[in-house]
Design an enzyme around this catalytic site. Structure first.
Site, PDB file in Angstrom:
ATOM      1  NE  ARG A 110     -17.610 -12.463  20.998  1.00 42.12           N
ATOM      2  CZ  ARG A 110     -18.198 -11.832  21.993  1.00 42.12           C
ATOM      3  NH1 ARG A 110     -19.202 -10.998  21.752  1.00 42.12           N
ATOM      4  NH2 ARG A 110     -17.805 -12.027  23.225  1.00 42.12           N
ATOM      5  CE  LYS A 132      -2.772 -14.722   4.182  1.00 37.96           C
ATOM      6  NZ  LYS A 132      -1.340 -14.933   3.943  1.00 37.96           N
ATOM      7  CD  GLU A 174       3.307  -8.193  -3.437  1.00 34.98           C
ATOM      8  OE1 GLU A 174       2.924  -9.187  -4.094  1.00 34.98           O
ATOM      9  OE2 GLU A 174       3.820  -8.285  -2.311  1.00 34.98           O
ATOM     10  CE  LYS A 202      -4.232 -11.378  -2.000  1.00 37.86           C
ATOM     11  NZ  LYS A 202      -3.503 -10.526  -1.080  1.00 37.86           N
ATOM     12  CD  GLU A 212      -0.893 -18.536   3.059  1.00 37.69           C
ATOM     13  OE1 GLU A 212      -1.376 -17.394   3.146  1.00 37.69           O
ATOM     14  OE2 GLU A 212       0.304 -18.766   3.152  1.00 37.69           O
ATOM     15  NE  ARG A 216      -4.723 -15.446   0.870  1.00 37.83           N
ATOM     16  CZ  ARG A 216      -5.643 -14.644   1.345  1.00 37.83           C
ATOM     17  NH1 ARG A 216      -6.824 -15.122   1.647  1.00 37.83           N
ATOM     18  NH2 ARG A 216      -5.406 -13.362   1.504  1.00 37.83           N
ATOM     19  CG  ASN A 220       3.382 -16.416   0.962  1.00 33.16           C
ATOM     20  OD1 ASN A 220       3.166 -15.237   1.231  1.00 33.16           O
ATOM     21  ND2 ASN A 220       2.777 -17.408   1.581  1.00 33.16           N
ATOM     22  CG  HIS A 223       6.251 -12.651  -0.421  1.00 29.46           C
ATOM     23  ND1 HIS A 223       5.912 -12.695  -1.752  1.00 29.46           N
ATOM     24  CD2 HIS A 223       5.649 -11.530   0.076  1.00 29.46           C
ATOM     25  CE1 HIS A 223       5.132 -11.669  -2.034  1.00 29.46           C
ATOM     26  NE2 HIS A 223       4.963 -10.937  -0.950  1.00 29.46           N
ATOM     27  CG  HIS A 227       8.367 -11.935   4.501  1.00 33.33           C
ATOM     28  ND1 HIS A 227       7.471 -12.969   4.372  1.00 33.33           N
ATOM     29  CD2 HIS A 227       7.697 -10.815   4.127  1.00 33.33           C
ATOM     30  CE1 HIS A 227       6.316 -12.499   3.946  1.00 33.33           C
ATOM     31  NE2 HIS A 227       6.421 -11.192   3.779  1.00 33.33           N
ATOM     32  CG  HIS A 239       6.501  -6.035   0.692  1.00 30.64           C
ATOM     33  ND1 HIS A 239       6.957  -7.106   1.420  1.00 30.64           N
ATOM     34  CD2 HIS A 239       5.639  -6.544  -0.219  1.00 30.64           C
ATOM     35  CE1 HIS A 239       6.384  -8.206   0.983  1.00 30.64           C
ATOM     36  NE2 HIS A 239       5.581  -7.897  -0.020  1.00 30.64           N
TER      37      HIS A 239
HETATM   38  N1  LIG Z   1      -3.082  -8.227   4.070  1.00 26.17           N
HETATM   39  C1  LIG Z   1      -2.364  -8.614   3.050  1.00 26.17           C
HETATM   40  O1  LIG Z   1      -2.720  -9.552   2.325  1.00 26.17           O
HETATM   41  C2  LIG Z   1      -1.100  -7.883   2.743  1.00 26.17           C
HETATM   42  C3  LIG Z   1      -0.421  -8.121   1.540  1.00 26.17           C
HETATM   43  C4  LIG Z   1       0.725  -7.385   1.262  1.00 26.17           C
HETATM   44  C5  LIG Z   1       1.188  -6.440   2.168  1.00 26.17           C
HETATM   45  N2  LIG Z   1       0.507  -6.237   3.337  1.00 26.17           N
HETATM   46  C6  LIG Z   1       0.979  -5.248   4.308  1.00 26.17           C
HETATM   47  O2  LIG Z   1       0.934  -3.967   3.703  1.00 26.17           O
HETATM   48  C7  LIG Z   1       1.871  -3.103   4.352  1.00 26.17           C
HETATM   49  C8  LIG Z   1       2.599  -2.279   3.319  1.00 26.17           C
HETATM   50  O3  LIG Z   1       1.654  -1.516   2.628  1.00 26.17           O
HETATM   51  P1  LIG Z   1       2.088  -0.293   1.707  1.00 26.17           P
HETATM   52  O4  LIG Z   1       3.232  -0.678   0.872  1.00 26.17           O
HETATM   53  O5  LIG Z   1       0.850   0.201   1.075  1.00 26.17           O
HETATM   54  O6  LIG Z   1       2.700   0.742   2.750  1.00 26.17           O
HETATM   55  P2  LIG Z   1       2.047   1.861   3.693  1.00 26.17           P
HETATM   56  O7  LIG Z   1       0.662   1.537   4.053  1.00 26.17           O
HETATM   57  O8  LIG Z   1       3.014   2.081   4.795  1.00 26.17           O
HETATM   58  O9  LIG Z   1       2.030   3.148   2.743  1.00 26.17           O
HETATM   59  C9  LIG Z   1       3.244   3.685   2.297  1.00 26.17           C
HETATM   60  C10 LIG Z   1       3.342   5.199   2.527  1.00 26.17           C
HETATM   61  O10 LIG Z   1       2.578   5.867   1.529  1.00 26.17           O
HETATM   62  C11 LIG Z   1       1.683   6.801   2.136  1.00 26.17           C
HETATM   63  N3  LIG Z   1       0.531   6.888   1.247  1.00 26.17           N
HETATM   64  C12 LIG Z   1      -0.422   5.967   1.066  1.00 26.17           C
HETATM   65  N4  LIG Z   1      -1.240   6.336   0.083  1.00 26.17           N
HETATM   66  C13 LIG Z   1      -0.815   7.523  -0.367  1.00 26.17           C
HETATM   67  C14 LIG Z   1      -1.246   8.395  -1.405  1.00 26.17           C
HETATM   68  N5  LIG Z   1      -2.261   8.082  -2.227  1.00 26.17           N
HETATM   69  N6  LIG Z   1      -0.574   9.541  -1.587  1.00 26.17           N
HETATM   70  C15 LIG Z   1       0.506   9.827  -0.817  1.00 26.17           C
HETATM   71  N7  LIG Z   1       0.972   9.046   0.158  1.00 26.17           N
HETATM   72  C16 LIG Z   1       0.315   7.889   0.378  1.00 26.17           C
HETATM   73  C17 LIG Z   1       1.418   6.229   3.508  1.00 26.17           C
HETATM   74  O11 LIG Z   1       0.999   7.218   4.406  1.00 26.17           O
HETATM   75  C18 LIG Z   1       2.798   5.667   3.863  1.00 26.17           C
HETATM   76  O12 LIG Z   1       3.630   6.670   4.355  1.00 26.17           O
HETATM   77  C19 LIG Z   1       2.787  -3.998   5.159  1.00 26.17           C
HETATM   78  O13 LIG Z   1       2.501  -3.837   6.523  1.00 26.17           O
HETATM   79  C20 LIG Z   1       2.423  -5.409   4.707  1.00 26.17           C
HETATM   80  O14 LIG Z   1       2.557  -6.357   5.738  1.00 26.17           O
HETATM   81  C21 LIG Z   1      -0.617  -6.926   3.625  1.00 26.17           C
END
Ligand SMILES: NC(=O)c1ccc[n+]([C@@H]2O[C@H](COP(=O)([O-])OP(=O)(O)OC[C@H]3O[C@@H](n4cnc5c(N)ncnc54)[C@H](O)[C@@H]3O)[C@@H](O)[C@H]2O)c1
Length: 335
Positions: A110, A132, A174, A202, A212, A216, A220, A223, A227, A239
């Site tokens: 938990r 989040k 972003e 942020k 949100e 918040r 988006n 977005h 999406h 993304h």
């Molecule tokens: N929680 C939130 O508020 C929030 C906000 C925006 C996005 N997200 C989520 O984030 C995800 C996307 O994240 P992302 O764009 O970081 O993609 P990701 O986590 O898939 O990373 C992208 C790629 O880069 C590689 N990688 C990461 N760091 C590296 C480094 N330093 N050197 C070499 N390779 C590296 C990873 O292994 C992966 O293959 C989505 O699932 C999205 O929904 C969440």
């Protein structure tokens, strides 16, 4: 090192931004922690030293890894090892790792503390900040989740040196968004300050509206179409690439609705193009499908709903006429 506080009462924490920030891990672990479960991906290659007994869990790459199956795998592994509620999870990776490990931390016993070490630009300016966490279902993205604030976030800009160029560019999407949320100075800042400034924008929004209920939702911006493009394109677009198109689309839609002028649309195009990101609709998308997907957006409780710029700034606008939504898509197809 730049410290950006996220003010959330008894859930407040600091985000440390700078070259080598990951080496500050021992300083930010919660008091009394005996063990750390480090979650990462094989290709990342970023090592951290929690200074206490630790084990590494490696999860798969990509959106498929953001699943309840991965959460179960992590929680079972932690239970077998004897991780307690007084210990810590350390998530080292992009948004996939911080979202998945963050959610597993939220539900294990938990709730066990989590420290994020985001290793992508997108993770540093967005995904790891604000609490989040969640995973995907076969039915859709991020459908299961929780608000679970980290104990600290270490944005180490050194690790961005190894990031594949397309992933760096994705994070720029972003950053471009933050330009329109108060960050007009971003483009002139060196990387550490730019990341810290995005985090501060942020943090301010999350601090005012953690769950949100209102402001918040402004995060988006751009977005709604982004999406839809990601879903329809089955994630072929990163993304930030989808977001770049979504930002220009939001500006053109706001123009169509008489909310902003041509100069403001041009500013959106200039900022997005300035990061070498796309400003037109890629070919091959079924626009009717995109409109249907946008109508299913989480914000869409009263007709097609967008976050749009306007005379009173950026705000949520519900009940947008589907004809305008479709026409602006057509307008944005590259000649
Ligand atoms: N929680 C939130 O508020 C929030 C906000 C925006 C996005 N997200 C989520 O984030 C995800 C996307 O994240 P992302 O764009 O970081 O993609 P990701 O986590 O898939 O990373 C992208 C790629 O880069 C590689 N990688 C990461 N760091 C590296 C480094 N330093 N050197 C070499 N390779 C590296 C990873 O292994 C992966 O293959 C989505 O699932 C999205 O929904 C969440």
């Amino acid at each position: 090192m730049i410290t950006v506080p996220v003010g959330l009462g008894d859930r407040s924490y600091d985000v440390l931004v700078g070259w080598g920030a990951r080496h500050r891990l021992t300083e930010v672990l919660p008091v009394g922690v005996r063990r750390a479960a480090v979650v990462t991906q094989a290709t990342i290659g970023v090592e951290v030293d929690p200074g206490v007994e630790h084990r590494i869990w490696t999860i798969a790459d990509g959106e498929v890894a953001k699943s309840l199956a991965t959460v179960e795998e992590l929680c079972r592994g932690w239970a077998a090892w004897g991780l307690t509620r007084g210990d810590v999870v350390v998530a080292v990776g992009g948004g996939v790792v911080t979202d998945t490990a963050g959610f597993a931390a939220a539900v294990y016993h938990r709730g066990v503390a989590v420290v994020h070490v985001p290793t992508t630009l997108l993770g540093q300016v967005d995904a790891a900040i604000g609490g989040k966490a969640g995973v995907n279902l076969p039915e859709g993205k991020n459908l299961v989740g929780a608000f679970w604030q980290p104990s600290a976030v270490l944005c180490d800009t050194e690790v961005l040196e190894h990031l594949p160029p397309r992933e760096y560019l994705s994070g720029c999407g972003e950053v471009a968004k933050y330009h329109f949320l108060g960050g007009t100075d971003l483009v002139d800042l060196p990387l550490d300050e730019r990341v810290a400034r995005c985090v501060a924008i942020k943090a301010e929004i999350v601090g005012a509206d953690e769950r949100e209920g209102g402001r918040r939702a402004l995060l988006n911006y751009g977005h709604t179409l982004a999406h839809a493009l990601e879903t329809a394109g089955h994630y072929d677009l990163r993304h930030g690439e989808a977001l770049a198109i979504g930002l220009v689309y939001a500006a053109r839609l706001a123009r169509r609705l008489g909310r902003i002028d041509d100069a403001r649309v041009t500013e959106h195009q200039r900022v997005v193009a300035g990061y070498d990101l796309p400003t037109t609709m890629p070919p091959g998308f079924d626009h009717a499908e995109l409109v249907a997907l946008m109508a299913r957006d989480k914000k869409a409780t009263a007709g097609l709903t967008f976050v749009l710029d306007g005379p009173a700034g950026i705000e949520v606008v519900a009940g947008v006429d589907p004809h305008h939504v479709r026409d602006v898509l057509e307008e944005m197809v590259a000649p």
